[in-house]
Design a protein around this motif. Structure first.
Motif, PDB file in Angstrom:
ATOM      1  N   HIS A 162      22.795 -62.898 -19.645  1.00  0.00           N
ATOM      2  CA  HIS A 162      23.305 -63.987 -18.817  1.00  0.00           C
ATOM      3  C   HIS A 162      24.337 -64.856 -19.537  1.00  0.00           C
ATOM      4  O   HIS A 162      25.014 -65.658 -18.895  1.00  0.00           O
ATOM      5  CB  HIS A 162      22.141 -64.859 -18.324  1.00  0.00           C
ATOM      6  N   LEU A 163      24.452 -64.702 -20.833  1.00  0.00           N
ATOM      7  CA  LEU A 163      25.363 -65.539 -21.611  1.00  0.00           C
ATOM      8  C   LEU A 163      26.521 -64.766 -22.235  1.00  0.00           C
ATOM      9  O   LEU A 163      27.540 -65.360 -22.583  1.00  0.00           O
ATOM     10  CB  LEU A 163      24.596 -66.255 -22.736  1.00  0.00           C
ATOM     11  N   LYS A 164      26.389 -63.468 -22.379  1.00  0.00           N
ATOM     12  CA  LYS A 164      27.319 -62.706 -23.215  1.00  0.00           C
ATOM     13  C   LYS A 164      28.771 -62.709 -22.757  1.00  0.00           C
ATOM     14  O   LYS A 164      29.660 -62.422 -23.544  1.00  0.00           O
ATOM     15  CB  LYS A 164      26.822 -61.283 -23.406  1.00  0.00           C
ATOM     16  N   PHE A 165      29.037 -63.070 -21.517  1.00  0.00           N
ATOM     17  CA  PHE A 165      30.426 -63.082 -21.053  1.00  0.00           C
ATOM     18  C   PHE A 165      31.097 -64.446 -21.181  1.00  0.00           C
ATOM     19  O   PHE A 165      32.263 -64.591 -20.829  1.00  0.00           O
ATOM     20  CB  PHE A 165      30.507 -62.592 -19.602  1.00  0.00           C
ATOM     21  N   ILE A 166      30.371 -65.443 -21.670  1.00  0.00           N
ATOM     22  CA  ILE A 166      30.993 -66.764 -21.879  1.00  0.00           C
ATOM     23  C   ILE A 166      31.980 -66.648 -23.039  1.00  0.00           C
ATOM     24  O   ILE A 166      31.605 -66.205 -24.122  1.00  0.00           O
ATOM     25  CB  ILE A 166      29.945 -67.841 -22.237  1.00  0.00           C
ATOM     26  N   PRO A 167      33.233 -67.042 -22.838  1.00  0.00           N
ATOM     27  CA  PRO A 167      34.166 -67.042 -23.964  1.00  0.00           C
ATOM     28  C   PRO A 167      33.700 -68.037 -25.028  1.00  0.00           C
ATOM     29  O   PRO A 167      33.328 -69.166 -24.718  1.00  0.00           O
ATOM     30  CB  PRO A 167      35.489 -67.489 -23.340  1.00  0.00           C
ATOM     31  N   VAL A 168      33.682 -67.577 -26.265  1.00  0.00           N
ATOM     32  CA  VAL A 168      33.294 -68.424 -27.386  1.00  0.00           C
ATOM     33  C   VAL A 168      34.457 -68.473 -28.372  1.00  0.00           C
ATOM     34  O   VAL A 168      34.939 -67.437 -28.820  1.00  0.00           O
ATOM     35  CB  VAL A 168      32.027 -67.904 -28.097  1.00  0.00           C
ATOM     36  N   LYS A 223      44.096 -78.725 -27.690  1.00  0.00           N
ATOM     37  CA  LYS A 223      44.781 -78.729 -26.395  1.00  0.00           C
ATOM     38  C   LYS A 223      45.104 -77.292 -25.965  1.00  0.00           C
ATOM     39  O   LYS A 223      44.830 -76.899 -24.825  1.00  0.00           O
ATOM     40  CB  LYS A 223      46.063 -79.553 -26.485  1.00  0.00           C
ATOM     41  N   GLN A 224      45.664 -76.514 -26.873  1.00  0.00           N
ATOM     42  CA  GLN A 224      46.022 -75.129 -26.547  1.00  0.00           C
ATOM     43  C   GLN A 224      44.787 -74.282 -26.260  1.00  0.00           C
ATOM     44  O   GLN A 224      44.781 -73.486 -25.316  1.00  0.00           O
ATOM     45  CB  GLN A 224      46.832 -74.505 -27.692  1.00  0.00           C
ATOM     46  N   LEU A 225      43.725 -74.448 -27.052  1.00  0.00           N
ATOM     47  CA  LEU A 225      42.485 -73.713 -26.814  1.00  0.00           C
ATOM     48  C   LEU A 225      41.912 -74.050 -25.449  1.00  0.00           C
ATOM     49  O   LEU A 225      41.554 -73.163 -24.672  1.00  0.00           O
ATOM     50  CB  LEU A 225      41.446 -74.064 -27.890  1.00  0.00           C
ATOM     51  N   GLY A 226      41.820 -75.334 -25.168  1.00  0.00           N
ATOM     52  CA  GLY A 226      41.268 -75.773 -23.895  1.00  0.00           C
ATOM     53  C   GLY A 226      42.096 -75.288 -22.724  1.00  0.00           C
ATOM     54  O   GLY A 226      41.560 -74.829 -21.712  1.00  0.00           O
ATOM     55  N   VAL A 284      33.425 -77.469 -20.310  1.00  0.00           N
ATOM     56  CA  VAL A 284      33.554 -76.998 -21.684  1.00  0.00           C
ATOM     57  C   VAL A 284      32.320 -77.477 -22.443  1.00  0.00           C
ATOM     58  O   VAL A 284      31.907 -78.628 -22.293  1.00  0.00           O
ATOM     59  CB  VAL A 284      34.834 -77.567 -22.343  1.00  0.00           C
ATOM     60  N   LEU A 285      31.746 -76.597 -23.257  1.00  0.00           N
ATOM     61  CA  LEU A 285      30.652 -76.991 -24.142  1.00  0.00           C
ATOM     62  C   LEU A 285      31.202 -77.063 -25.553  1.00  0.00           C
ATOM     63  O   LEU A 285      31.757 -76.086 -26.061  1.00  0.00           O
ATOM     64  CB  LEU A 285      29.493 -75.995 -24.089  1.00  0.00           C
ATOM     65  N   VAL A 286      31.065 -78.222 -26.179  1.00  0.00           N
ATOM     66  CA  VAL A 286      31.505 -78.413 -27.562  1.00  0.00           C
ATOM     67  C   VAL A 286      30.257 -78.502 -28.433  1.00  0.00           C
ATOM     68  O   VAL A 286      29.385 -79.338 -28.191  1.00  0.00           O
ATOM     69  CB  VAL A 286      32.358 -79.696 -27.717  1.00  0.00           C
ATOM     70  N   ILE A 292      32.947 -72.088 -24.781  1.00  0.00           N
ATOM     71  CA  ILE A 292      32.190 -72.815 -25.796  1.00  0.00           C
ATOM     72  C   ILE A 292      33.070 -72.940 -27.023  1.00  0.00           C
ATOM     73  O   ILE A 292      33.574 -71.928 -27.547  1.00  0.00           O
ATOM     74  CB  ILE A 292      30.887 -72.070 -26.174  1.00  0.00           C
ATOM     75  N   LEU A 293      33.289 -74.180 -27.480  1.00  0.00           N
ATOM     76  CA  LEU A 293      33.970 -74.430 -28.752  1.00  0.00           C
ATOM     77  C   LEU A 293      32.861 -74.615 -29.775  1.00  0.00           C
ATOM     78  O   LEU A 293      32.117 -75.592 -29.719  1.00  0.00           O
ATOM     79  CB  LEU A 293      34.860 -75.668 -28.666  1.00  0.00           C
ATOM     80  N   LEU A 294      32.723 -73.685 -30.692  1.00  0.00           N
ATOM     81  CA  LEU A 294      31.558 -73.593 -31.565  1.00  0.00           C
ATOM     82  C   LEU A 294      31.934 -73.750 -33.030  1.00  0.00           C
ATOM     83  O   LEU A 294      32.707 -72.956 -33.571  1.00  0.00           O
ATOM     84  CB  LEU A 294      30.890 -72.222 -31.354  1.00  0.00           C
ATOM     85  N   ASP A 295      31.373 -74.767 -33.664  1.00  0.00           N
ATOM     86  CA  ASP A 295      31.505 -74.908 -35.111  1.00  0.00           C
ATOM     87  C   ASP A 295      30.532 -73.927 -35.758  1.00  0.00           C
ATOM     88  O   ASP A 295      29.523 -73.553 -35.149  1.00  0.00           O
ATOM     89  CB  ASP A 295      31.171 -76.352 -35.513  1.00  0.00           C
TER      90      ASP A 295
END
Length: 151
Positions: free
Chosen positions: A87-93, A131-134, A8-10, A64-67
């Motif tokens: 190369h990045l567009k399918f990562i869930p954000v 927790k639910q998001l993760g 996970v990327l925060v 990616i959890l993005l502020d």
């Protein structure tokens, strides 16, 4: 079960929110690894494996959890860059923000965000939301293979 967990990327600049997010992800064993960046420029460096991240293995995170309200480069610009890159567009954000501004919400969805979550003020609600998001994005959700893009 941990063998199936992904990274996970925060992207978070607020120390308190970051601490709570990491605590929730760790307490519920949501990810094998959590990488943290503190501003939008760092997020882009991470994703493009440049600067201090040039030695990082070029695998995309599971989510990616993005502020949105970030120093240097704001979250909407990071999202715009992610969605415009093959190369990045399918990562869930998932936008995880304190912003309740309708403009931010609408722009996020126009740019292709997967979910927009307003940070709860209550400690326990915040922990439960992370927790639910993760759980969903890092464990349940199926993503395309990392090294393949659709034809």
């Amino acid at each position: 079960m941990t063998a199936n967990l992904k990274k996970v990327l925060v992207v978070e600049d607020n120390s308190n929110d970051l601490e709570l997010t990491l605590e929730a992800l760790e307490e519920y064993h949501i990810a094998n690894a959590v990488d943290v960046v503190r501003d939008g420029a760092e997020a882009l460096d991470y994703l493009y494996c440049r600067g201090v991240f040039e030695e990082r293995l070029p695998y995309n995170p599971a989510v990616i959890l993005l502020d949105l309200k970030l120093p240097k480069v704001d979250g909407l610009e990071v999202l715009r860059a992610i969605r415009s890159d093959e190369h990045l567009k399918f990562i869930p954000v998932v936008v995880l923000t304190s912003s309740r501004e309708e403009r931010d919400l609408m722009t996020s969805y126009q740019l292709g965000v997967n979910a927009y979550v307003v940070k709860p003020v209550n400690f326990y609600d915040f922990i439960e939301a992370v927790k639910q998001l993760g759980m969903f994005w890092a464990i349940i959700n199926e993503t395309p293979p990392l090294d393949k893009t659709p034809a």
